[in-house]
Each structure stands twice: as structure tokens, then as C-alpha cells.
Design a protein around this motif. Structure first.
Motif, PDB file in Angstrom:
ATOM      1  N   GLU A  94      39.680  45.599  40.201  1.00  0.00           N
ATOM      2  CA  GLU A  94      39.537  44.167  39.990  1.00  0.00           C
ATOM      3  C   GLU A  94      40.850  43.504  40.368  1.00  0.00           C
TER       4      GLU A  94
ATOM      5  N   ARG B 263      42.823  39.898  40.309  1.00  0.00           N
ATOM      6  CA  ARG B 263      42.736  38.647  39.560  1.00  0.00           C
ATOM      7  C   ARG B 263      44.012  37.834  39.768  1.00  0.00           C
TER       8      ARG B 263
ATOM      9  N   ASP C 234      41.371  31.365  36.285  1.00  0.00           N
ATOM     10  CA  ASP C 234      41.639  32.511  37.147  1.00  0.00           C
ATOM     11  C   ASP C 234      40.597  32.608  38.248  1.00  0.00           C
TER      12      ASP C 234
ATOM     13  N   SER D  51      38.934  35.813  40.501  1.00  0.00           N
ATOM     14  CA  SER D  51      38.933  37.278  40.579  1.00  0.00           C
ATOM     15  C   SER D  51      37.796  37.774  41.457  1.00  0.00           C
ATOM     16  N   TRP D  52      37.959  39.001  41.956  1.00  0.00           N
ATOM     17  CA  TRP D  52      36.951  39.653  42.773  1.00  0.00           C
ATOM     18  C   TRP D  52      37.163  41.161  42.681  1.00  0.00           C
TER      19      TRP D  52
ATOM     20  N   LYS E 260      43.121  47.572  37.696  1.00  0.00           N
ATOM     21  CA  LYS E 260      43.244  46.126  37.638  1.00  0.00           C
ATOM     22  C   LYS E 260      44.562  45.729  38.292  1.00  0.00           C
TER      23      LYS E 260
ATOM     24  N   SER F 164      46.563  42.321  38.695  1.00  0.00           N
ATOM     25  CA  SER F 164      46.587  40.928  38.258  1.00  0.00           C
ATOM     26  C   SER F 164      47.855  40.236  38.725  1.00  0.00           C
TER      27      SER F 164
ATOM     28  N   GLU G 149      47.929  43.195  32.278  1.00  0.00           N
ATOM     29  CA  GLU G 149      47.998  41.801  31.818  1.00  0.00           C
ATOM     30  C   GLU G 149      48.759  41.648  30.499  1.00  0.00           C
TER      31      GLU G 149
END
Length: 142
Positions: A34, A36, A70, A72-73, A117, A119, A133
């Protein structure tokens, strides 16, 4: 001997099945991450942070992000742990504009691997990266 093998299979097969279901998805099918990007500005309620992201092969699109919004994809690697290309974003606030690689396979498959993730927190003084995060590291300035 056949009876012993059959009994062992009956005993261990359920444990093996549960164990296999707890493992992450098979790398043969790719690994999903992910990505973000978060607007971390403390006071830009009158002027949104505009973001547009794309890869060489696909246009993910863009959004106007208000405070703490945010965008995200999901990115999925293939068998060779690559994607068709990297994902770059352009971020704009008023007349200030900055482009950056939001996801790049050689760089991010390792640093984003714990939680899968990647971010980004965009703040007044620059762009911060985190894989959880919680802990943020400044990567570059505007």
C-alpha cells in the motif's frame, strides 16, 4: 507401515494447513504494497495540497487533499519482484511544486516490507517516509 503413515497424515495435515494459511501470500503471485501520501500541513484549509500520481503504464489519478486527507493505492509486484515501472507523484501547493518517486521497487521492497506499507507525509518543511506511520524520517525538502 501404511497405517502409521496414514495416522501421521491425519494428525499433521490440519496443523500444516493452518500453518500455511498464516504465511504471507505466495511470492509466485506477487507481493502487494500500500502506497499512501498524507497531507500533513497544519494550516492549509484555504489551499489544498494537489497530488497527481502515475507510472509509465498507468495513470493513478489525483486529488486535492485538505488537512490530514490522504491519497492511497495498491502496488503489486510480480514473480520477479518487480512492477512494470515506478510510481511517481507530483505534489503542488500554490506555486510550489515537487515530484518524487512514491514507490520504486529496488528501493522500497525492503524498506516497506515489514507492514507492506510505504507512507509519505508531506509537511511544510519537506517529505517524510514511514513503513509503519509511527516513525517518520525526513527524506527531502520542498
Amino acid at each position: 507401515m501404511k497405517i502409521l503413515i496414514s495416522i501421521l497424515m491425519l494428525i499433521f495435515f490440519p496443523f500444516f494447513t493452518v500453518f500455511m494459511s498464516l504465511l504471507p501470500p505466495d511470492p509466485l503471485y506477487g507481493i502487494e504494497y500500500e502506497v499512501r501520501v498524507i497531507n500533513g500541513f497544519t494550516n492549509n484549509s484555504s489551499l489544498p495540497l494537489v497530488i497527481w500520481c502515475a507510472s509509465k503504464d498507468s495513470d493513478i489519478g489525483g486529488r486535492a487533499l485538505q488537512e490530514h486527507d490522504d491519497f492511497s493505492w495498491l502496488v503489486k509486484t510480480n514473480f520477479w519482484i518487480t512492477t512494470t515501472s515506478q510510481f511517481s507523484c507530483t505534489v503542488k501547493l500554490d506555486r510550489t511544486r515537487r515530484s518524487f518517486d512514491a514507490f520504486k521497487v529496488p528501493r522500497d521492497i525492503y524498506r516497506c516490507s515489514a507492514f507492506r506499507k510505504c507512507s509519505w507525509l508531506v509537511m511544510e518543511d519537506g517529505f517524510y517516509f514511514s513503513d509503519d506511520e509511527v516513525n517518520w524520517k525526513k527524506e527531502f525538502s520542498w
